[in-house]
Write a protein that holds these residues in place. Sequence first.
Motif, PDB file in Angstrom:
ATOM      1  N   GLY A 175       0.957  -1.351   0.111  1.00  0.00           N
ATOM      2  CA  GLY A 175       0.178  -0.156  -0.076  1.00  0.00           C
ATOM      3  C   GLY A 175       0.764   1.143  -0.032  1.00  0.00           C
ATOM      4  N   GLU A 176       0.277   2.298  -0.020  1.00  0.00           N
ATOM      5  CA  GLU A 176       1.194   3.626  -0.154  1.00  0.00           C
ATOM      6  C   GLU A 176       1.844   4.011   1.117  1.00  0.00           C
ATOM      7  OE1 GLU A 176       1.225   5.820  -2.735  1.00  0.00           O
ATOM      8  OE2 GLU A 176       2.547   7.190  -1.382  1.00  0.00           O
ATOM      9  N   GLY A 177       3.138   3.837   0.927  1.00  0.00           N
ATOM     10  CA  GLY A 177       4.057   4.230   2.132  1.00  0.00           C
ATOM     11  C   GLY A 177       3.924   3.106   3.334  1.00  0.00           C
ATOM     12  N   ARG A 178       3.513   1.994   2.661  1.00  0.00           N
ATOM     13  CA  ARG A 178       3.610   0.669   3.526  1.00  0.00           C
ATOM     14  C   ARG A 178       4.612  -0.441   2.886  1.00  0.00           C
ATOM     15  NH1 ARG A 178      -1.483  -0.460   6.792  1.00  0.00           N
ATOM     16  NH2 ARG A 178      -1.825  -2.114   5.236  1.00  0.00           N
ATOM     17  N   TYR A 179       5.195  -1.158   3.952  1.00  0.00           N
ATOM     18  CA  TYR A 179       6.070  -2.210   3.394  1.00  0.00           C
ATOM     19  C   TYR A 179       6.246  -3.315   3.909  1.00  0.00           C
ATOM     20  CZ  TYR A 179       7.683   2.415   1.563  1.00  0.00           C
ATOM     21  OH  TYR A 179       7.401   3.629   1.113  1.00  0.00           O
ATOM     22  N   TYR A 180       6.545  -4.477   3.222  1.00  0.00           N
ATOM     23  CA  TYR A 180       6.498  -5.742   3.710  1.00  0.00           C
ATOM     24  C   TYR A 180       7.783  -6.567   3.714  1.00  0.00           C
ATOM     25  CZ  TYR A 180       5.300 -10.665   4.527  1.00  0.00           C
ATOM     26  OH  TYR A 180       5.004 -11.891   4.776  1.00  0.00           O
ATOM     27  N   THR A 189      -2.526  -7.931  -4.555  1.00  0.00           N
ATOM     28  CA  THR A 189      -3.375  -6.849  -4.216  1.00  0.00           C
ATOM     29  C   THR A 189      -2.441  -5.872  -3.366  1.00  0.00           C
ATOM     30  OG1 THR A 189      -4.103  -7.869  -2.197  1.00  0.00           O
ATOM     31  CG2 THR A 189      -5.416  -8.290  -4.247  1.00  0.00           C
ATOM     32  N   HIS A 190      -1.394  -6.262  -2.741  1.00  0.00           N
ATOM     33  CA  HIS A 190      -0.643  -5.663  -1.874  1.00  0.00           C
ATOM     34  C   HIS A 190      -1.115  -5.577  -0.421  1.00  0.00           C
ATOM     35  CE1 HIS A 190       1.550  -3.436  -5.209  1.00  0.00           C
ATOM     36  NE2 HIS A 190       1.712  -4.688  -5.193  1.00  0.00           N
ATOM     37  N   GLU A 191      -2.344  -6.271  -0.091  1.00  0.00           N
ATOM     38  CA  GLU A 191      -2.751  -6.293   1.257  1.00  0.00           C
ATOM     39  C   GLU A 191      -2.110  -7.208   2.316  1.00  0.00           C
ATOM     40  OE1 GLU A 191      -7.512  -6.957   0.744  1.00  0.00           O
ATOM     41  OE2 GLU A 191      -6.550  -7.888  -0.862  1.00  0.00           O
ATOM     42  N   VAL A 192      -2.228  -6.711   3.433  1.00  0.00           N
ATOM     43  CA  VAL A 192      -1.599  -7.692   4.638  1.00  0.00           C
ATOM     44  C   VAL A 192      -2.784  -8.231   5.462  1.00  0.00           C
ATOM     45  CG1 VAL A 192       0.526  -6.522   4.397  1.00  0.00           C
ATOM     46  CG2 VAL A 192      -1.253  -5.739   5.859  1.00  0.00           C
ATOM     47  N   TRP A 193      -2.544  -9.091   6.214  1.00  0.00           N
ATOM     48  CA  TRP A 193      -3.371  -9.748   7.126  1.00  0.00           C
ATOM     49  C   TRP A 193      -2.406 -10.489   8.384  1.00  0.00           C
ATOM     50  CZ3 TRP A 193      -5.166 -14.381   9.510  1.00  0.00           C
ATOM     51  CH2 TRP A 193      -6.409 -14.346  10.010  1.00  0.00           C
ATOM     52  N   TRP A 194      -3.189 -10.471   9.506  1.00  0.00           N
ATOM     53  CA  TRP A 194      -2.566 -11.189  10.884  1.00  0.00           C
ATOM     54  C   TRP A 194      -3.628 -11.742  11.498  1.00  0.00           C
ATOM     55  CZ3 TRP A 194      -1.212  -5.826  10.049  1.00  0.00           C
ATOM     56  CH2 TRP A 194      -2.200  -5.194  10.774  1.00  0.00           C
ATOM     57  N   GLU A 195      -3.267 -12.628  12.190  1.00  0.00           N
ATOM     58  CA  GLU A 195      -4.222 -13.388  13.325  1.00  0.00           C
ATOM     59  C   GLU A 195      -4.786 -12.383  14.099  1.00  0.00           C
ATOM     60  OE1 GLU A 195      -1.947 -15.224  11.870  1.00  0.00           O
ATOM     61  OE2 GLU A 195      -3.521 -16.733  11.087  1.00  0.00           O
ATOM     62  N   GLY A 196      -6.483 -12.118  14.089  1.00  0.00           N
ATOM     63  CA  GLY A 196      -6.997 -11.148  14.940  1.00  0.00           C
ATOM     64  C   GLY A 196      -7.244 -10.049  14.341  1.00  0.00           C
ATOM     65  N   ARG A 197      -6.651  -9.572  13.053  1.00  0.00           N
ATOM     66  CA  ARG A 197      -6.823  -8.391  12.416  1.00  0.00           C
ATOM     67  C   ARG A 197      -8.396  -8.298  12.222  1.00  0.00           C
ATOM     68  NH1 ARG A 197      -8.384  -4.787  11.139  1.00  0.00           N
ATOM     69  NH2 ARG A 197      -7.793  -2.999   9.559  1.00  0.00           N
ATOM     70  N   THR A 198      -8.987  -9.482  11.646  1.00  0.00           N
ATOM     71  CA  THR A 198     -10.334  -9.387  11.576  1.00  0.00           C
ATOM     72  C   THR A 198     -10.859 -10.978  11.866  1.00  0.00           C
ATOM     73  OG1 THR A 198     -10.028 -10.327   9.269  1.00  0.00           O
ATOM     74  CG2 THR A 198     -10.827  -8.241   9.531  1.00  0.00           C
ATOM     75  N   PRO A 199     -11.891 -11.202  12.357  1.00  0.00           N
ATOM     76  CA  PRO A 199     -12.329 -12.394  13.233  1.00  0.00           C
ATOM     77  C   PRO A 199     -11.806 -13.627  12.131  1.00  0.00           C
ATOM     78  CG  PRO A 199     -14.151 -10.872  13.233  1.00  0.00           C
ATOM     79  CD  PRO A 199     -13.239 -10.288  12.323  1.00  0.00           C
ATOM     80  N   GLU A 200     -12.309 -13.529  10.938  1.00  0.00           N
ATOM     81  CA  GLU A 200     -11.760 -14.475   9.961  1.00  0.00           C
ATOM     82  C   GLU A 200     -10.802 -14.124   8.696  1.00  0.00           C
ATOM     83  OE1 GLU A 200     -12.721 -17.615  10.309  1.00  0.00           O
ATOM     84  OE2 GLU A 200     -14.130 -16.940  11.946  1.00  0.00           O
ATOM     85  N   PRO A 201      -9.745 -14.887   8.708  1.00  0.00           N
ATOM     86  CA  PRO A 201      -9.177 -14.446   7.418  1.00  0.00           C
ATOM     87  C   PRO A 201      -9.756 -14.189   6.404  1.00  0.00           C
ATOM     88  CG  PRO A 201      -8.851 -16.914   7.914  1.00  0.00           C
ATOM     89  CD  PRO A 201      -9.728 -16.351   8.917  1.00  0.00           C
ATOM     90  N   ILE A 216       7.018  -0.689   8.447  1.00  0.00           N
ATOM     91  CA  ILE A 216       7.453  -1.973   7.720  1.00  0.00           C
ATOM     92  C   ILE A 216       6.945  -3.167   8.502  1.00  0.00           C
ATOM     93  CG2 ILE A 216       9.816  -3.321   7.387  1.00  0.00           C
ATOM     94  CD1 ILE A 216      11.119  -0.724   7.305  1.00  0.00           C
ATOM     95  N   PHE A 217       6.046  -3.985   7.823  1.00  0.00           N
ATOM     96  CA  PHE A 217       5.602  -5.098   8.576  1.00  0.00           C
ATOM     97  C   PHE A 217       6.426  -6.312   8.637  1.00  0.00           C
ATOM     98  CE2 PHE A 217       1.911  -2.702   7.244  1.00  0.00           C
ATOM     99  CZ  PHE A 217       1.110  -2.741   8.404  1.00  0.00           C
ATOM    100  N   THR A 218       6.768  -7.008   9.396  1.00  0.00           N
ATOM    101  CA  THR A 218       7.598  -8.341   9.375  1.00  0.00           C
ATOM    102  C   THR A 218       6.866  -9.464   9.720  1.00  0.00           C
ATOM    103  OG1 THR A 218       9.499  -7.032   9.861  1.00  0.00           O
ATOM    104  CG2 THR A 218       9.874  -9.414  10.065  1.00  0.00           C
ATOM    105  N   ASN A 219       6.873 -10.591   8.861  1.00  0.00           N
ATOM    106  CA  ASN A 219       6.560 -11.952   8.900  1.00  0.00           C
ATOM    107  C   ASN A 219       4.549 -11.980   9.228  1.00  0.00           C
ATOM    108  OD1 ASN A 219       8.867 -12.804   8.661  1.00  0.00           O
ATOM    109  ND2 ASN A 219       9.247 -12.856  10.768  1.00  0.00           N
ATOM    110  N   ILE A 220       4.102 -11.156   8.404  1.00  0.00           N
ATOM    111  CA  ILE A 220       2.575 -11.301   8.584  1.00  0.00           C
ATOM    112  C   ILE A 220       2.026 -11.848   7.254  1.00  0.00           C
ATOM    113  CG2 ILE A 220       2.039  -9.480  10.111  1.00  0.00           C
ATOM    114  CD1 ILE A 220       1.655  -7.577   7.747  1.00  0.00           C
ATOM    115  N   ALA A 221       0.768 -12.132   6.981  1.00  0.00           N
ATOM    116  CA  ALA A 221       0.542 -12.599   5.440  1.00  0.00           C
ATOM    117  C   ALA A 221       0.481 -11.530   4.739  1.00  0.00           C
ATOM    118  CB  ALA A 221      -0.885 -13.578   5.842  1.00  0.00           C
ATOM    119  N   TYR A 222       0.776 -12.056   3.484  1.00  0.00           N
ATOM    120  CA  TYR A 222       0.833 -10.854   2.533  1.00  0.00           C
ATOM    121  C   TYR A 222       0.248 -11.182   1.022  1.00  0.00           C
ATOM    122  CZ  TYR A 222       3.359  -7.635  -0.745  1.00  0.00           C
ATOM    123  OH  TYR A 222       3.772  -6.773  -1.984  1.00  0.00           O
TER     124      TYR A 222
END
Length: 612
Positions: free
Chosen positions: A59-64, A350-362, A340-346
């Motif tokens: 995403g804009e100004g976000r890195y993985y 779509t350049h989206e990121v996700w981690w456990e608990g970000r939303t109730p379901e992946p 900078i995110f490290t070791n989350i899901a990517y």
Amino acid sequence: MADVEKALDDAGVTNPHVREYVAYWADLTGAERVEVVDAADDARLIKEALDAGELLPAGEGRYYSRSYHKDTARSEERTIVATNDPKDKGVYNNWRPASEMKPLLEERMRGASAGKTMYVIPYLMAPPGSPLAPWATGVELTDSRTVVLHMIRMSRVGVDYLENLDDPNMFVRAVHVTGDLEHLGQGTPDDKRYFVTVADERTILHFGSSYGGNALLGKIAHGLRQAAYDGWASNKFLGEQYMLIGIHDKETGKDYHICGGFPSASGKTNLAMMLAPDALGDRYHVSFYGDDIAWLWVDEKDGKLYGMNPEYGVFGVAKDTNEKTNPTALASVDEGTGVIFTNIAYNPDTHEVWWEGRTPEPPADVTGWLDWKGNPIADRAEGEKDAPWAHPNSRFTTTLDNVPNIAKDYNEPQGVPIDAIIFGGRTRDREPLIRAITDLAEGVYDGLTLGAEATFAAEGVDGQLRYDPMSNRPFMAYGEGDYAAHYLKIVGAAKEQPIFAHVNWFQRDPEDGHFLWPGYRENLRPLLWLLQLKNGEVKGRETAVGIIPTEDELNLEGMDIAPEDLQTILSINVPRWQQEMGHREEHLKQFPNMPEEIWEAHRRVAAALETE
Ligand code: GDP
Ligand code: PGA
Ligand code: MN
Ligand code: MN
């Protein structure tokens, strides 16, 4: 061979001690190039890292980023404090002689940066002008560009911090060499990694990891281990794994400051980012000073105990961060923050990121999604479907300026006066929501006997119940008895004593395991009670292990909790505590020169429990 002199000249590094240090390590590690870093280089370095595939756009100004899959947490076993004096040996600092460790690390590091750039990162672990600034200056050398980008977010970086030092030789020499991560035998008997702080030479030598907790030397090794040692050796300050917050009462206009230690991944960052619960938000505001480290000292002029956060950023746990638990954290990692995110899901599409608990379901549509190791979720075999998408210790790294509740005066050199010191951790039974302690020795005793579950922030100990003195067990730099005496002396010198408290957001129902206290934003409530107690506005209920709130003293307006859960977290299980006292005695006995005041505090509490 790198042209060290030219790189230093171009960057304007004139300090001869720094020049000599850089030249020595450039030669030893065999780095091909040397580059001096300034925070202003961030945009260029980000671009280089994206081009090299070390970072991916999120995403804009976000890195993985991903760290090597066997390199995702701090290694306590491989972390060593070395000095020239065997008297510095403690129970937890894995002490070794400096004469043994230095040659060993030089051997590991020799030639190990061949073909790479050695980045020179001058940094300051303090607000500029701080009375503790002489102990806060350092120069990290690293062969990892991702480490540079993290350091720029986590500390104040620039060549200017090296010029005009009172003593030009007084800076921490912090050398980080990544090594060949795929051949280091992480976690095996043939583990090649070493993370060494040569504390009495103010030299840090870390080999074999690029994970933040092992590689951001300003933060973890200097900000905590080296600072703890320096604070003791200089007899001036304490370096602690503490968060530090301000609470503003709009009704009275008063400001309070609370600092406190919880083991890694036990709630410091969330507490510091706390948004007051809706029902209390009109009256109270919580501001962020620090979420992981505080240095404490007494000002000789006004006799007050001060605290400051030496860091410039947040290295936060991603897991369970969402709009409800921590909206402040989400805002801190939003578009344009440079996070900078490290070791989350990517999802590279779509350049989206996700981690456990970000939303109730992946995400329901798994197309394109990669787990933290980079493996497609869609390709998971039947037995692997439940594995987490993100590593439990996955992190976000963002600067303090991105934190919406950052205190207006966080950059003030003097820091802030401390009203209360709290300790806590993940303790599933026994520890009530809060117990206040007004006596210094009993407060220090309480910190020294902090018992909690270890977490995924350290390799291989997740879930183990263990003592973690003041939450400093992984950062202890010298003997625990000396540490206790130093703590008593520093805090004891303050003309107004802080109130101490032990808190626990993590007590669980023994049957179904649910947390008895809702936690997160609601944690403000017991802290407000603590300040009221200090101000004499409430009395609480005296118990053998401290003062606990009565049910009607705790402001529960607008909050749901089952009456039986509330009762449990506001009560003391005397037989269980009596049993605990035996364990504490064994724990304290390990430390040969524990001050008599601490033993007296222990005996007072034990005797009070007998008559409870
Ligand atoms: P730190 O490593 O000590 O700074 O801890 P964090 O604040 O990053 O929290 C670590 C983990 O504990 C995260 O997954 C949080 O969501 C969770 N956590 C933090 N505070 C609470 C709380 O009050 N209750 C519960 N149940 N979990 C919490
Ligand atoms: P934490 O910081 O305490 O916020 O988890 C990193 C660490 O201590 O490893
Ligand atoms: Mn920490
Ligand atoms: Mn944290």
